[in-house]
Design a protein around this motif. Sequence first.
Motif, short mmCIF file in Angstrom:
data_model
loop_
_atom_site.label_atom_id
_atom_site.label_comp_id
_atom_site.label_asym_id
_atom_site.label_seq_id
_atom_site.Cartn_x
_atom_site.Cartn_y
_atom_site.Cartn_z
N ASP A 182 0.80 -1.23 0.00
CA ASP A 182 0.00 0.00 0.00
C ASP A 182 0.84 1.28 0.00
O ASP A 182 0.31 2.36 0.24
CB ASP A 182 -0.96 0.03 1.21
CG ASP A 182 -1.92 -1.15 1.21
OD1 ASP A 182 -2.35 -1.55 0.12
OD2 ASP A 182 -2.22 -1.66 2.30
N GLN A 183 2.14 1.16 -0.26
CA GLN A 183 2.98 2.37 -0.28
C GLN A 183 4.01 2.34 -1.40
O GLN A 183 5.16 2.76 -1.23
CB GLN A 183 3.66 2.57 1.08
CG GLN A 183 2.74 3.21 2.11
CD GLN A 183 3.47 3.62 3.37
OE1 GLN A 183 3.50 2.89 4.37
NE2 GLN A 183 4.07 4.79 3.34
N ASP A 184 3.60 1.82 -2.56
CA ASP A 184 4.48 1.92 -3.71
C ASP A 184 4.61 3.38 -4.13
O ASP A 184 3.80 4.22 -3.77
CB ASP A 184 3.93 1.09 -4.87
CG ASP A 184 4.23 -0.39 -4.69
OD1 ASP A 184 5.11 -0.73 -3.89
OD2 ASP A 184 3.56 -1.21 -5.36
N TYR A 185 5.64 3.65 -4.91
CA TYR A 185 5.92 5.01 -5.40
C TYR A 185 6.22 5.97 -4.25
O TYR A 185 5.91 7.15 -4.30
CB TYR A 185 4.78 5.52 -6.26
CG TYR A 185 4.46 4.60 -7.42
CD1 TYR A 185 5.32 4.52 -8.51
CD2 TYR A 185 3.33 3.80 -7.42
CE1 TYR A 185 5.06 3.66 -9.56
CE2 TYR A 185 3.05 2.93 -8.47
CZ TYR A 185 3.93 2.87 -9.53
OH TYR A 185 3.65 2.01 -10.58
N MET A 204 5.62 10.13 -3.99
CA MET A 204 6.05 10.85 -5.19
C MET A 204 4.88 11.06 -6.16
O MET A 204 3.96 10.26 -6.24
CB MET A 204 7.18 10.09 -5.88
CG MET A 204 8.43 9.99 -5.03
SD MET A 204 9.83 9.20 -5.90
CE MET A 204 9.20 7.54 -6.13
N ASP A 205 4.95 12.15 -6.89
CA ASP A 205 3.98 12.47 -7.94
C ASP A 205 4.40 11.73 -9.20
O ASP A 205 5.43 12.05 -9.81
CB ASP A 205 3.97 13.99 -8.18
CG ASP A 205 3.01 14.43 -9.28
OD1 ASP A 205 2.41 13.55 -9.94
OD2 ASP A 205 2.89 15.64 -9.49
N MET A 206 3.62 10.72 -9.60
CA MET A 206 3.94 9.90 -10.76
C MET A 206 3.13 10.32 -11.99
O MET A 206 3.01 9.56 -12.96
CB MET A 206 3.71 8.42 -10.45
CG MET A 206 4.38 7.91 -9.19
SD MET A 206 6.18 8.22 -9.10
CE MET A 206 6.81 7.18 -10.40
N GLY A 207 2.55 11.50 -11.96
CA GLY A 207 1.80 12.00 -13.12
C GLY A 207 0.50 11.28 -13.37
O GLY A 207 0.00 11.27 -14.50
N GLY A 208 -0.03 10.66 -12.33
CA GLY A 208 -1.33 9.99 -12.47
C GLY A 208 -1.25 8.56 -12.97
O GLY A 208 -2.29 7.90 -13.13
N HIS A 209 -0.05 8.03 -13.21
CA HIS A 209 0.10 6.66 -13.72
C HIS A 209 0.81 5.82 -12.66
O HIS A 209 2.02 5.95 -12.48
CB HIS A 209 0.89 6.65 -15.02
CG HIS A 209 0.98 5.29 -15.66
ND1 HIS A 209 -0.09 4.70 -16.29
CD2 HIS A 209 2.02 4.41 -15.76
CE1 HIS A 209 0.27 3.51 -16.76
NE2 HIS A 209 1.55 3.32 -16.45
N GLU A 210 0.07 4.98 -11.95
CA GLU A 210 0.63 4.18 -10.87
C GLU A 210 0.15 2.73 -10.97
O GLU A 210 -0.62 2.25 -10.14
CB GLU A 210 0.26 4.78 -9.51
CG GLU A 210 0.80 6.18 -9.29
CD GLU A 210 0.54 6.71 -7.90
OE1 GLU A 210 0.07 5.92 -7.04
OE2 GLU A 210 0.80 7.90 -7.65
N PRO A 211 0.62 1.98 -11.96
CA PRO A 211 0.21 0.58 -12.09
C PRO A 211 0.86 -0.29 -11.03
O PRO A 211 1.78 0.14 -10.33
CB PRO A 211 0.72 0.22 -13.49
CG PRO A 211 1.92 1.10 -13.66
CD PRO A 211 1.56 2.39 -12.99
N LYS A 212 0.41 -1.53 -10.94
CA LYS A 212 1.07 -2.50 -10.07
C LYS A 212 2.52 -2.61 -10.48
O LYS A 212 2.85 -2.59 -11.67
CB LYS A 212 0.38 -3.86 -10.21
CG LYS A 212 0.98 -4.96 -9.36
CD LYS A 212 0.25 -6.27 -9.56
CE LYS A 212 0.88 -7.37 -8.73
NZ LYS A 212 0.21 -8.69 -8.96
#
Length: 331
Positions: A182-185, A204-212
């Motif tokens: 529950d704490q990737d990225y 971190m801000d990943m630009g809205g793309h946070e896949p598995k």
Amino acid sequence: MLGFYHLIVGFILINLCLINNCFAANPLNLGAHIRTADPSGHVWQDGRMYIYTSHDQECQLDFWMKDWHVFSSIDLVNWTAHGAIFSVDELTWADNYAWAPDAAYKNGKYYLVFPAGTGHKDRVNPKNSTKWMGIGIAESNSPTGPFVDKIGAPLWRHPYANDPSLFIDDDGQAYLYFHAKDQDYNVIKMADDMRSTQGHFIKMDMGGHEPKMEGPWVFKRGQYYYYTMPENNRELAYYMATSPSGPWQYKGVFMAQEHKSNNHHSIVEYKGQWILFYHRWLATPESACKARKRQRHSAAEYLHFNADGTIKPVKRTLNGVDDFSNLSKNK
């Protein structure tokens, strides 16, 4: 007629050689009877390339793994095996799951950052699982160990975490990236003594793309930082930023998946060439584990960039980096 016979024999021998990877540099020649995965590549002061790997034991149960190995080379073809450099037997807080490691050099010391854990994962009834994993750090005066767990504990116990990537920026600040429940990225700074973390987890801000994902790897080239990872645990994808903590811009996949199996990688520059280390799941007929059709083996490919800094697609090859000596001489 004799010439035709020699031609046929030669053809058969060439094909037998190809079947047995006689001419291939992939997988890497790390030893006849060792299975390695999760190669973490680093170049230290002695000018050699080192890869730190996890170690798949024959017929291991559900990735129950016990130690970490290191190998070094000057031509990426001929490798020296330095053996097991650290083991869960040397830990007081974990006894299993010696998974993907990473390494760093700072303060005149070499650091091995590693995941390890306890318990059992019940894949049939997950609610009964007791498995836990945390991230530890060990020190050595040598890149090949022996490494010592100086703090005698994981860097934290919550959240459950593994797959550490330790990046040291130009100013000496160390950043620890990881895969966590529950704490990737997230990323966290390391204290200067490299024995504890500093501050809180940074989402971190990943630009809205946070896949598995799993197995992040961060590196810097020129003005850009690259956050790379096995997206959906399979294909290698990446983001770019001008800061080690983002904001990140997603750039896409640069290596497709193979056999619907996981991948784990590192990217490092060596003698003017950028190298992608990763593992492949390959048929291993000589294995004593007949029930498992494929096993993991470390491999390498060249990595190339476009003029704007984006990464060109990479394909898996049999030759890998077998011509590295020639290319590096021409640089």
